[in-house]
Structures are given as C-alpha cells and as structure tokens.
Design a protein around this motif. Structure first.
Motif, PDB file in Angstrom:
ATOM      1  N   UNK A 162       8.737  35.986 -17.319  1.00 46.34           N
ATOM      2  CA  UNK A 162       8.020  36.520 -18.496  1.00 46.34           C
ATOM      3  C   UNK A 162       6.839  35.666 -18.948  1.00 46.34           C
ATOM      4  N   UNK A 163       6.867  34.354 -18.661  1.00 49.77           N
ATOM      5  CA  UNK A 163       5.782  33.480 -19.121  1.00 49.77           C
ATOM      6  C   UNK A 163       4.648  33.365 -18.105  1.00 49.77           C
ATOM      7  N   UNK A 164       4.771  34.057 -16.968  1.00 49.54           N
ATOM      8  CA  UNK A 164       3.778  33.933 -15.889  1.00 49.54           C
ATOM      9  C   UNK A 164       2.495  34.690 -16.178  1.00 49.54           C
ATOM     10  N   UNK A 165       1.440  34.215 -15.499  1.00 48.75           N
ATOM     11  CA  UNK A 165       0.204  34.986 -15.323  1.00 48.75           C
ATOM     12  C   UNK A 165       0.015  35.122 -13.808  1.00 48.75           C
ATOM     13  N   UNK A 166      -0.944  35.933 -13.415  1.00 44.46           N
ATOM     14  CA  UNK A 166      -1.225  36.073 -11.983  1.00 44.46           C
ATOM     15  C   UNK A 166      -1.578  34.713 -11.389  1.00 44.46           C
ATOM     16  N   UNK A 167      -2.356  33.922 -12.139  1.00 41.88           N
ATOM     17  CA  UNK A 167      -2.793  32.614 -11.624  1.00 41.88           C
ATOM     18  C   UNK A 167      -1.619  31.645 -11.488  1.00 41.88           C
ATOM     19  N   UNK A 168      -0.720  31.606 -12.466  1.00 38.37           N
ATOM     20  CA  UNK A 168       0.401  30.651 -12.399  1.00 38.37           C
ATOM     21  C   UNK A 168       1.371  31.012 -11.276  1.00 38.37           C
ATOM     22  N   UNK A 169       1.591  32.307 -11.063  1.00 35.78           N
ATOM     23  CA  UNK A 169       2.488  32.733  -9.994  1.00 35.78           C
ATOM     24  C   UNK A 169       1.920  32.355  -8.624  1.00 35.78           C
ATOM     25  N   UNK A 170       0.616  32.570  -8.421  1.00 33.10           N
ATOM     26  CA  UNK A 170      -0.019  32.192  -7.146  1.00 33.10           C
ATOM     27  C   UNK A 170      -0.027  30.678  -6.959  1.00 33.10           C
ATOM     28  N   UNK A 171      -0.246  29.939  -8.053  1.00 33.08           N
ATOM     29  CA  UNK A 171      -0.252  28.475  -7.958  1.00 33.08           C
ATOM     30  C   UNK A 171       1.107  27.958  -7.515  1.00 33.08           C
ATOM     31  N   UNK A 172       2.182  28.560  -8.048  1.00 28.61           N
ATOM     32  CA  UNK A 172       3.543  28.159  -7.664  1.00 28.61           C
ATOM     33  C   UNK A 172       3.807  28.458  -6.190  1.00 28.61           C
ATOM     34  N   UNK A 173       3.370  29.623  -5.740  1.00 33.84           N
ATOM     35  CA  UNK A 173       3.550  29.990  -4.343  1.00 33.84           C
ATOM     36  C   UNK A 173       2.792  29.051  -3.409  1.00 33.84           C
ATOM     37  N   UNK A 174       1.587  28.666  -3.798  1.00 38.12           N
ATOM     38  CA  UNK A 174       0.786  27.750  -2.991  1.00 38.12           C
ATOM     39  C   UNK A 174       1.447  26.374  -2.908  1.00 38.12           C
ATOM     40  N   UNK A 175       2.006  25.929  -4.029  1.00 39.25           N
ATOM     41  CA  UNK A 175       2.697  24.635  -4.045  1.00 39.25           C
ATOM     42  C   UNK A 175       3.940  24.687  -3.147  1.00 39.25           C
ATOM     43  N   UNK A 176       4.684  25.805  -3.214  1.00 38.15           N
ATOM     44  CA  UNK A 176       5.868  25.963  -2.356  1.00 38.15           C
ATOM     45  C   UNK A 176       5.471  25.927  -0.896  1.00 38.15           C
ATOM     46  N   UNK A 177       4.356  26.597  -0.546  1.00 32.75           N
ATOM     47  CA  UNK A 177       3.911  26.635   0.832  1.00 32.75           C
ATOM     48  C   UNK A 177       3.513  25.250   1.315  1.00 32.75           C
ATOM     49  N   UNK A 178       2.852  24.471   0.449  1.00 34.97           N
ATOM     50  CA  UNK A 178       2.440  23.117   0.814  1.00 34.97           C
ATOM     51  C   UNK A 178       3.651  22.237   1.081  1.00 34.97           C
ATOM     52  N   UNK A 179       4.678  22.370   0.233  1.00 31.63           N
ATOM     53  CA  UNK A 179       5.910  21.579   0.435  1.00 31.63           C
ATOM     54  C   UNK A 179       6.601  21.985   1.722  1.00 31.63           C
ATOM     55  N   UNK A 180       6.639  23.292   2.006  1.00 29.26           N
ATOM     56  CA  UNK A 180       7.330  23.782   3.208  1.00 29.26           C
ATOM     57  C   UNK A 180       6.613  23.330   4.472  1.00 29.26           C
ATOM     58  N   UNK A 181       5.277  23.209   4.398  1.00 27.91           N
ATOM     59  CA  UNK A 181       4.508  22.852   5.582  1.00 27.91           C
ATOM     60  C   UNK A 181       4.580  21.351   5.868  1.00 27.91           C
TER      61      UNK A 181
END
Length: 389
Positions: free
Chosen positions: A369-388
């Motif tokens: 509920x507290x997300x914006x489009x930008x915050x959700x994408x930022x979280x996904x990018x951070x997850x991808x960086x950690x996974x890589x």
C-alpha cells in the motif's frame, strides 16, 4: 500485389526459357541487359527486382552490381541464378534445377512482398516519432541448425559468426524450437534420411507460419517441389553454406524488422522496432498507470524483472523477443513459469565461436500500500543486483 517497376534480367547469354515464363506469370515487363551495362540499367530502368545469370568469370562484376542494388530504396531483391562462388550479402541464391519457372516465380513474389512492405513502412514513418533500426538486419537474425553429422560443429561455428544459432540434433527438438522462437531461417544439415527430410519439409510447407522461412539443405538432392519459396540447396564447405545462406536469412530478418516497425507505427511509436516490446517511455507510462489503478482498487499486483548481463546485448535482444512471444501465450501472473521457459529456450542459443549464453536473473516482488511505481522498481532492481552478485 502491386509491383512498381520492371524486372531487370542481367546476362551475357540468351534468356533461358524459365525466365521468359515470368512474362506469362505477369511478373513483367522483363528488361534484358548485359553485365557491362547492368549498373547503368539499374539507374535507367529503376527495377523492382534484378535477376542475374551467373557464368564463370562474373564474380567481380556481381560484387559491384550487388552494392549498386543495395543502395536502392525501397528494397530491390537481387536474385542470382546458379552462382558457383560465394555471394554478396544481398544476392539471393537460386539454383535453376531443371528450369522450373514456378520456383523462380515463388521466390520473386516472396521477395517482392518484402519490397512492398519496405515501401509501406517508408511511406508511413513520418506519422510516428521513430526511425528504422540502423545496421544490417542480419545481425539480429536467429537461425535453427538441425543436424548430427560430422559437419555439424563446423556449420555451427560458420553460422554463429553471422547470426544467433539455435542447435537441434533431432527433428523433434527442431519442432519445439520452431514453436517457441521467432526464427529467420532453418539450415538442415546431414544426418537424416530422405524420408525424414521429406516429412519435415512437408510439415513446414503446410504451416503458414513457416511458408516464407528460408530453408537451406546442405546434404540432400530435392526430387520434388514444396510450397516453400525460399527453400534452397546449398552444398559445399560450411563457410560457403553460411555465406550463401546469409542473403535469404538477411531478407527474412529485414521482413521481420519491417513488420515490427509497422506495428510500432500503428501503436504511435510506443513499441521498439528491434525487440517488439514497449519502449522505455511507454513502459514507464503504462507501469505507473497499472500501479495507480491497483492502489486505487486495493487489488494485488506482482511484478517480475528479468535482468541480463548488460555486456551481452544479443542475449538481451533474444530474451526480449522470446518474452514478447511468451507474454502472448500465457498468463503473465505466472512469472516464475515464464522465467523457467525463457531460460530453457535461451540455453540452446549460441552466438559465434565463444558459445555466449546468458541466463536471466529474475526478481519478483508485490505491490504494498505504501509503494509507488518508482519504489517498486527500485526494490526489484536491488533484488536483481543482490541475486547477480
């Protein structure tokens, strides 16, 4: 199909009967010229297509003529009859094999459809804020290599120096790739009986999805005809097979690129002509709208991000095209299923001698509920960086 311009026939010998049959097929008029006058005739006649009869000693002028034709716009198909040597990148091979005019007519009609498509795209480009992708369309082509003989590894390398290559050691494996990939050509090498080859070609010819696909045979004599206008027998060393298959594959890649560009024009320029996916701007707009609507309705929204090695642009392009197809075929809510399918398909793709393969790093997250489009994408990018890492 409208044909703006005549067909120019280049030869230092008499016109063969099967070329004369073009007049009867209403692919006319056919204008004759010799090799010495061919370049000037292209300027004067403004042909819709050029046919050239190859004879010993004509390799040097064919290169110059091919360059002259390549500079024309819209696209002018250049078909070379019975070439013995290695062809320029825009010189389509055609073996006259018994002088069957129907094969030549089918080859020309398929090529002229690409010319008509190119003319349509050029006419409509001013409507949209986009340009045709630059560079040779062959660089984005993907070819299915089927075979299991001694020449298979060398063919894989020779083709891989020019295109992305999907390998298949069996007809069954090839059928799966045909259904999951957007391919620009099939090379059927040795290792199969004439009966199996005939059955495979018959199935391709009966499926409208594959009818215009270039199909190159390297090891079989064709004893019957198939409704495959770009079917060609190219024997010889792997390097020659790859070089002479290139013009047919390049033409198909160009047709695919033009079709994607036309879809992009229809969509107001919001689709990328190379990948077929939304442009960055269009994605940002649509994603923000989707997040906004989900938050307003109190509904759920899950997002999957597929990340590739940024240095491997070819893998990114392959993935984009596969994703575009998978998104049309299944519910995008099943993100992990799509990731598994994507990895499975890409595992069979290589480019060049170095067998460059790339699996996606997939991160999945859900809207809070507290997300914006930008915050959700930022979280996904951070997850991808950690996974890589």
């Amino acid at each position: 199909m409208s044909q703006a311009g005549p067909i120019l026939f280049v030869s230092d010998a008499q016109r063969p009967a099967f070329v004369a049959a073009l007049d009867e097929a209403r692919l006319f008029p056919v204008v004759d010229t010799d090799w010495a006058s061919a370049a000037r005739a292209v300027d004067e006649v403004q042909p819709a297509a050029v046919l050239a009869a190859m004879h010993a000693g004509h390799e040097p002028p064919v290169t110059a003529l091919a360059k002259k034709i390549a500079d024309q716009s819209p696209y002018v198909p250049f078909v070379t009859l019975d070439a013995a040597g290695t062809l320029p990148h825009n010189a389509l091979p055609f073996s006259s094999r018994g002088g069957n005019p129907e094969r030549l007519i089918a080859r020309l009609r398929a090529a002229l459809r690409v010319r008509t498509l190119h003319a349509t795209v050029l006419r409509r480009l001013p409507e949209a804020k986009l340009a045709l992708p630059e560079g040779d369309p062959a660089r984005d082509a993907t070819v299915l290599l089927i075979g299991r003989g001694a020449a298979y590894p060398a063919l894989s390398v020779a083709l891989g120096e020019r295109f992305g290559v999907v390998g298949a050691l069996s007809i069954e494996a090839a059928a799966k790739h045909l259904n999951t990939r957007d391919l620009d050509g099939v090379v059927l090498a040795e290792g199969f009986t004439p009966r199996v080859t005939d059955a495979f070609l018959t199935v391709l010819a009966e499926d409208t999805r594959f009818r215009s696909l270039p199909v190159v045979l390297t090891a079989h004599q064709l004893t019957q005809t198939y409704d495959l206008p770009n079917l060609e027998l190219i024997a010889g060393e792997p390097a020659k097979v790859a070089a002479n298959a290139l013009p047919l594959i390049r033409q198909h890649a160009m047709e695919s690129q033009l079709s994607r560009t036309l879809r992009s024009i229809d969509a107001g320029g919001w689709l990328d002509p190379r990948s077929g996916l939304l442009t960055v701007e269009a994605f940002a707009r649509d994603f923000a709208k989707a997040v906004e609507q989900a938050l307003a309705r109190g509904g759920g929204l899950s997002v999957a991000r597929f990340a590739f090695d940024p240095g491997n642009s070819r893998a990114q392009l392959d993935a984009a095209r596969i994703l575009s197809r998978l998104m049309r075929q299944m519910d995008f809510g099943a993100a992990h299923m799509i990731a598994r399918r994507l990895s499975a398909v890409m595992r069979h793709t290589s480019n060049g001698k170095h067998e460059m393969r790339s699996d996606p790093v997939v991160s999945v997250d859900s809207l809070s509920p507290s997300d914006t489009a930008r915050s959700l994408l930022a979280r996904l990018s951070a997850d991808a960086s950690r996974a890589a890492s």
